[in-house]
Structures are given as C-alpha cells and as structure tokens.
Design a protein around this motif. Structure first.
Motif, PDB file in Angstrom:
ATOM      1  N   VAL A   1     -11.182  13.822  11.443  1.00  0.00           N
ATOM      2  CA  VAL A   1     -10.127  13.853  12.457  1.00  0.00           C
ATOM      3  C   VAL A   1      -8.962  12.979  11.996  1.00  0.00           C
ATOM      4  O   VAL A   1      -9.177  11.831  11.567  1.00  0.00           O
ATOM      5  N   TYR A   2      -7.744  13.525  12.094  1.00  0.00           N
ATOM      6  CA  TYR A   2      -6.555  12.766  11.695  1.00  0.00           C
ATOM      7  C   TYR A   2      -6.119  11.891  12.865  1.00  0.00           C
ATOM      8  O   TYR A   2      -5.827  12.387  13.957  1.00  0.00           O
ATOM      9  N   ASP A   3      -6.077  10.586  12.648  1.00  0.00           N
ATOM     10  CA  ASP A   3      -5.744   9.650  13.721  1.00  0.00           C
ATOM     11  C   ASP A   3      -5.020   8.443  13.135  1.00  0.00           C
ATOM     12  O   ASP A   3      -5.543   7.789  12.227  1.00  0.00           O
ATOM     13  N   GLN A   4      -3.812   8.187  13.629  1.00  0.00           N
ATOM     14  CA  GLN A   4      -3.021   7.011  13.230  1.00  0.00           C
ATOM     15  C   GLN A   4      -2.837   6.931  11.715  1.00  0.00           C
ATOM     16  O   GLN A   4      -3.018   5.880  11.104  1.00  0.00           O
ATOM     17  N   GLY A   5      -2.502   8.056  11.120  1.00  0.00           N
ATOM     18  CA  GLY A   5      -2.161   8.080   9.704  1.00  0.00           C
ATOM     19  C   GLY A   5      -3.320   8.120   8.745  1.00  0.00           C
ATOM     20  O   GLY A   5      -3.123   8.017   7.528  1.00  0.00           O
ATOM     21  N   ALA A   6      -4.541   8.246   9.248  1.00  0.00           N
ATOM     22  CA  ALA A   6      -5.712   8.285   8.367  1.00  0.00           C
ATOM     23  C   ALA A   6      -6.714   9.292   8.920  1.00  0.00           C
ATOM     24  O   ALA A   6      -6.703   9.633  10.101  1.00  0.00           O
ATOM     25  N   TRP A   7      -7.592   9.755   8.028  1.00  0.00           N
ATOM     26  CA  TRP A   7      -8.633  10.702   8.414  1.00  0.00           C
ATOM     27  C   TRP A   7      -9.939   9.946   8.630  1.00  0.00           C
ATOM     28  O   TRP A   7     -10.363   9.160   7.792  1.00  0.00           O
ATOM     29  N   ARG A   8     -10.581  10.189   9.767  1.00  0.00           N
ATOM     30  CA  ARG A   8     -11.826   9.523  10.136  1.00  0.00           C
ATOM     31  C   ARG A   8     -12.960  10.533  10.118  1.00  0.00           C
ATOM     32  O   ARG A   8     -12.872  11.597  10.745  1.00  0.00           O
ATOM     33  N   LEU A   9     -14.020  10.214   9.379  1.00  0.00           N
ATOM     34  CA  LEU A   9     -15.190  11.079   9.308  1.00  0.00           C
ATOM     35  C   LEU A   9     -16.102  10.834  10.500  1.00  0.00           C
ATOM     36  O   LEU A   9     -16.368   9.686  10.866  1.00  0.00           O
ATOM     37  N   VAL A  10     -16.573  11.914  11.097  1.00  0.00           N
ATOM     38  CA  VAL A  10     -17.485  11.849  12.245  1.00  0.00           C
ATOM     39  C   VAL A  10     -18.907  12.143  11.765  1.00  0.00           C
ATOM     40  O   VAL A  10     -19.176  13.198  11.188  1.00  0.00           O
ATOM     41  N   SER A  11     -19.796  11.161  11.952  1.00  0.00           N
ATOM     42  CA  SER A  11     -21.212  11.285  11.573  1.00  0.00           C
ATOM     43  C   SER A  11     -21.383  11.695  10.115  1.00  0.00           C
ATOM     44  O   SER A  11     -22.010  12.719   9.797  1.00  0.00           O
ATOM     45  N   PRO A  12     -20.832  10.932   9.195  1.00  0.00           N
ATOM     46  CA  PRO A  12     -20.975  11.302   7.776  1.00  0.00           C
ATOM     47  C   PRO A  12     -22.363  10.971   7.233  1.00  0.00           C
ATOM     48  O   PRO A  12     -23.003  10.004   7.648  1.00  0.00           O
ATOM     49  N   ARG A  13     -22.793  11.774   6.279  1.00  0.00           N
ATOM     50  CA  ARG A  13     -24.036  11.533   5.551  1.00  0.00           C
ATOM     51  C   ARG A  13     -23.724  11.592   4.055  1.00  0.00           C
ATOM     52  O   ARG A  13     -22.913  12.404   3.607  1.00  0.00           O
ATOM     53  N   PHE A  14     -24.375  10.710   3.285  1.00  0.00           N
ATOM     54  CA  PHE A  14     -24.039  10.554   1.877  1.00  0.00           C
ATOM     55  C   PHE A  14     -25.269  10.835   1.014  1.00  0.00           C
ATOM     56  O   PHE A  14     -26.390  10.444   1.356  1.00  0.00           O
ATOM     57  N   GLU A  15     -25.006  11.465  -0.115  1.00  0.00           N
ATOM     58  CA  GLU A  15     -26.033  11.664  -1.141  1.00  0.00           C
ATOM     59  C   GLU A  15     -25.404  11.308  -2.473  1.00  0.00           C
ATOM     60  O   GLU A  15     -24.539  12.034  -2.970  1.00  0.00           O
ATOM     61  N   ALA A  16     -25.792  10.180  -3.040  1.00  0.00           N
ATOM     62  CA  ALA A  16     -25.225   9.688  -4.297  1.00  0.00           C
ATOM     63  C   ALA A  16     -26.143  10.058  -5.451  1.00  0.00           C
ATOM     64  O   ALA A  16     -27.374   9.905  -5.357  1.00  0.00           O
ATOM     65  N   VAL A  17     -25.535  10.549  -6.523  1.00  0.00           N
ATOM     66  CA  VAL A  17     -26.279  10.967  -7.709  1.00  0.00           C
ATOM     67  C   VAL A  17     -26.071   9.930  -8.808  1.00  0.00           C
ATOM     68  O   VAL A  17     -24.935   9.565  -9.132  1.00  0.00           O
ATOM     69  N   SER A  18     -27.176   9.464  -9.389  1.00  0.00           N
ATOM     70  CA  SER A  18     -27.108   8.491 -10.477  1.00  0.00           C
ATOM     71  C   SER A  18     -28.219   8.795 -11.470  1.00  0.00           C
ATOM     72  O   SER A  18     -29.111   9.614 -11.178  1.00  0.00           O
ATOM     73  N   PRO A  19     -28.202   8.160 -12.636  1.00  0.00           N
ATOM     74  CA  PRO A  19     -29.294   8.402 -13.598  1.00  0.00           C
ATOM     75  C   PRO A  19     -30.666   8.067 -13.040  1.00  0.00           C
ATOM     76  O   PRO A  19     -31.685   8.588 -13.503  1.00  0.00           O
ATOM     77  N   ASP A  20     -30.718   7.187 -12.021  1.00  0.00           N
ATOM     78  CA  ASP A  20     -31.998   6.792 -11.444  1.00  0.00           C
ATOM     79  C   ASP A  20     -32.491   7.766 -10.385  1.00  0.00           C
ATOM     80  O   ASP A  20     -33.611   7.634  -9.895  1.00  0.00           O
ATOM     81  N   GLY A  21     -31.627   8.724  -9.984  1.00  0.00           N
ATOM     82  CA  GLY A  21     -32.044   9.673  -8.970  1.00  0.00           C
ATOM     83  C   GLY A  21     -30.987   9.865  -7.910  1.00  0.00           C
ATOM     84  O   GLY A  21     -29.802   9.562  -8.124  1.00  0.00           O
ATOM     85  N   VAL A  22     -31.397  10.320  -6.747  1.00  0.00           N
ATOM     86  CA  VAL A  22     -30.504  10.606  -5.638  1.00  0.00           C
ATOM     87  C   VAL A  22     -30.827   9.666  -4.494  1.00  0.00           C
ATOM     88  O   VAL A  22     -31.986   9.563  -4.069  1.00  0.00           O
ATOM     89  N   SER A  23     -29.813   8.973  -4.003  1.00  0.00           N
ATOM     90  CA  SER A  23     -29.973   8.090  -2.844  1.00  0.00           C
ATOM     91  C   SER A  23     -29.113   8.614  -1.713  1.00  0.00           C
ATOM     92  O   SER A  23     -28.064   9.221  -1.937  1.00  0.00           O
ATOM     93  N   SER A  24     -29.548   8.387  -0.486  1.00  0.00           N
ATOM     94  CA  SER A  24     -28.838   8.919   0.672  1.00  0.00           C
ATOM     95  C   SER A  24     -28.556   7.823   1.683  1.00  0.00           C
ATOM     96  O   SER A  24     -29.144   6.739   1.652  1.00  0.00           O
ATOM     97  N   GLY A  25     -27.625   8.117   2.587  1.00  0.00           N
ATOM     98  CA  GLY A  25     -27.259   7.174   3.635  1.00  0.00           C
ATOM     99  C   GLY A  25     -26.475   7.897   4.707  1.00  0.00           C
ATOM    100  O   GLY A  25     -26.126   9.075   4.575  1.00  0.00           O
ATOM    101  N   ALA A  26     -26.177   7.197   5.777  1.00  0.00           N
ATOM    102  CA  ALA A  26     -25.448   7.803   6.892  1.00  0.00           C
ATOM    103  C   ALA A  26     -24.685   6.730   7.654  1.00  0.00           C
ATOM    104  O   ALA A  26     -24.938   5.530   7.496  1.00  0.00           O
ATOM    105  N   ALA A  27     -23.727   7.173   8.465  1.00  0.00           N
ATOM    106  CA  ALA A  27     -22.937   6.268   9.301  1.00  0.00           C
ATOM    107  C   ALA A  27     -22.482   7.032  10.530  1.00  0.00           C
ATOM    108  O   ALA A  27     -22.517   8.274  10.569  1.00  0.00           O
ATOM    109  N   GLN A  28     -22.076   6.299  11.548  1.00  0.00           N
ATOM    110  CA  GLN A  28     -21.562   6.952  12.746  1.00  0.00           C
ATOM    111  C   GLN A  28     -20.123   7.426  12.559  1.00  0.00           C
ATOM    112  O   GLN A  28     -19.730   8.495  13.020  1.00  0.00           O
TER     113      GLN A  28
END
Length: 352
Positions: free
Chosen positions: A192-219
């Motif tokens: 959502v675009y608000d006050q000059g920046a974009w805010r993610l709603v309920s984002p979830r993350f999956e990071a890829v690295s040589p050690d594998g895949v790690s995940s996370g989330a935020a509100q």
C-alpha cells in the motif's frame, strides 16, 4: 544594436510562424484520430479543446526542430534575396556574425524545449492519461490486471494493481544479487502506498543461501520509496513516452521494464534534444550566402535536405543507444555534434 534586433526579430518571427503551421498540421492529424471517440464519450467541443490543449506540449516538442529549419531558411533566403547580406558584408559584417546574431532566436526556442520536455510535457501526458481513463466508457476502462511484472532495482516484482495504482495485491518480490541469482523471495497480501513509501501487509520471507532456505514473517514493513503510483499507472496504460524524471528514477532503483541502456539514453536525450534547434539554424545558415541569380534554390534545397538527414541520423543513433549498441552519451550527442560541425564547415567554405 539595430542590426542585432532586426535579425533576431526576423528569424524569431519566421520560426514562430513555421512552428504555428507545423503544430497546427500535427494537431489536425491528431484530432482526426480521436475526435470521434471524444464525441462518443459525450465530452463535446470542450473535450476536443481540452484534449488538444494537453497534447500541445508534445506536438511543440516534435515540431520545434523543423520549425527552426524552415523559419531560418525563410529568414536567410529573404536576406539573400534582398541583397541585404551583400550590403552587410560590404560594411565588414561577416556571415559568421550574421549567423551569431540570428542564433539567439533558436537558442530561445531550445530553452523553451528544455523546460517543455523536462516539466510541461510529462505533466500534460499524466493529466491526459488520467482524464482519458476517467472519461472512458465502462467497458473500455483499463481493468486491474491479474498480474503485472516489472523491475525495481535488482528486484523483480509481480503484483495486481488497483484502479488508482496505490495498491498492489498478491505481491511477490524476487530479490537478486549483483550476478542475477535469487537470494530472497518475499510474498505479501498487498503493498500500500502511504506517505511517500510502500508498506507491505503481512509479508513472508524466504531467503536462499548456500546453507539452505530460511523463512520469516512480519505483520507490516516498509518496502521502497522509489516507486510512485504514477509509474504503476503508466505501466498499466502502456505509456509510449518516458520522461527524464521517470528514466532517472528507473536508474536509481525505481520501476523499469526496459534495459538500463534505454533509460540512460532517455536521460541524455532530454538534454540533447533541445540542441536540435541550434543545429537546424546552423544547417540553414549557408542559405544566407545564396545567389538568387544563379543556383540559389539548389543551396536552399541542400540546407533543407541536411536538416532532414540530421533527423534521420539522430533517430538512428538514439535507437542504437536504447538497444545498447552504442554508449548513451554517444547516441544522444553524436548527431548534434556532427551536424553542427557540418553546418559551421559549410559556412566557413562559403565565406571563403
């Protein structure tokens, strides 16, 4: 001072007259394509006038170089035909000085072109796009797409834009490293675009690295400030032109759907394009040396042909730059530099 004023007014008057004629012709051709659509929308004569007004900056931008070429040829041919150049040269005034005194008329239009291309035309284009979409019949309006894909810096973004382009639903962001390898995937319900920046709603993350895949989330979290709703809207409507400001934002990590070389060339073109007015006057300047008792028409036709060939070369160099076949600086400035040198060389030769 009187001579300088006379030459400036003569050249400027002819250039403005040519500009009015060329813009009028382009305006008529443009309106022939859209007047029926405007009237079908019930906008009447006022809608036709408003459309023409919003299109005017781009038409001026297109017509200005040719207007300088035609206006300068008319002005110099008038001086040559009245033997005014012969009279001035007999008093010690060279053709170089005559050209220099007429040059401010072209330089003034070049300055107008710069302001028009940088500020006026992009704003008019944005307003025209909004107005055209707002007045479209319900069945013809641009509907939110199921998906839209674009780049933001090193990220590839997939999302479904809202009608006002201030929200991206079902968002997926693929972040890459400098070598183009995937390092993180982010999914969110929306951005959502608000006050000059974009805010993610309920984002979830999956990071890829040589050690594998790690995940996370935020509100919620801030994503980027490099994208504007107008950029999303331009992608939705398929805008044909890219302003210098939009190109700079794309190079600085904003929305992009084309190669970096395209945006580099557009930035350079924004500064180089107005110089076409000065180049055209230099190409027309040899017409002042025309001898109407022998071969004057040939020289004037040669000047006109040189100006038209310049436009062809300028377009060709620009296309090479946009496709990455030539450096952006070379693509934008090569044609103005080459043909300005040719105009000066021709003047030197005729002056003897």
């Amino acid at each position: 001072m009187k001579l300088a004023r006379y030459l400036f007014l003569l050249t400027a008057g002819r250039i403005l007259a040519a500009l009015a004629v060329l813009v009028g012709v382009l305006q008529i051709l443009d309106l022939l394509d859209v007047t029926t659509d405007i009237l079908d929308r019930g906008l009447g004569a006022g809608g036709v006038f408003y459309y023409g007004l919003l299109r005017l900056p781009r038409l001026i931008e297109q017509a200005a170089p040719l207007a300088v070429l035609a206006g300068s040829l008319f002005a110099f041919a008038k001086l040559a035909g009245e033997s005014a150049v012969t009279a001035m040269r007999s008093t010690g005034i060279s053709a170089y000085r005559i050209t220099a005194l007429a040059l401010p008329a072209a330089a003034l239009l070049a300055a107008v072109q710069l302001v028009n291309g940088m500020i006026v035309a992009p704003r008019a284009d944005a307003r025209l796009t909004d107005w055209w979409q707002a007045t479209a019949p319900q069945e013809d309006q641009v509907k939110p797409q199921d998906q839209m894909t674009f780049r933001v810096g090193q990220e590839i973004v997939v999302g479904r834009p809202s009608e006002d382009a201030r929200r991206l639903d079902q968002l997926t962001i693929y972040r890459r490293d400098g070598q183009g390898r995937l390092v993180q995937r982010t999914t969110a319900e929306a951005a959502v675009y608000d006050q000059g920046a974009w805010r993610l709603v309920s984002p979830r993350f999956e990071a890829v690295s040589p050690d594998g895949v790690s995940s996370g989330a935020a509100q919620s979290m801030t994503w980027t400030q490099n994208i504007r709703p107008a950029d999303i809207q331009a992608l939705r409507t398929g805008a044909a032109t890219v302003s210098a400001a939009e190109a700079r934002r794309a190079l600085q990590g904003g929305v992009s759907v084309r190669p970096k070389t395209f945006y580099d060339t557009q930035v350079q073109r924004a500064w180089a394009a107005p110089f076409a007015c000065i180049v055209m006057l230099l190409l027309a300047a040899p017409a002042a040396m025309a001898n109407f008792r022998g071969g004057a028409s040939t020289l004037i036709v040669q000047c006109l042909a040189a100006g038209l060939v310049y436009l062809v070369f300028d377009g060709a160099f620009t296309a090479l730059g946009e496709n990455g076949a030539a450096p952006a600086v070379l693509a934008a400035w090569a044609a103005p530099a080459i043909f300005a040198a040719l105009g000066v060389t021709a003047l030197l030769y005729l002056e003897g």
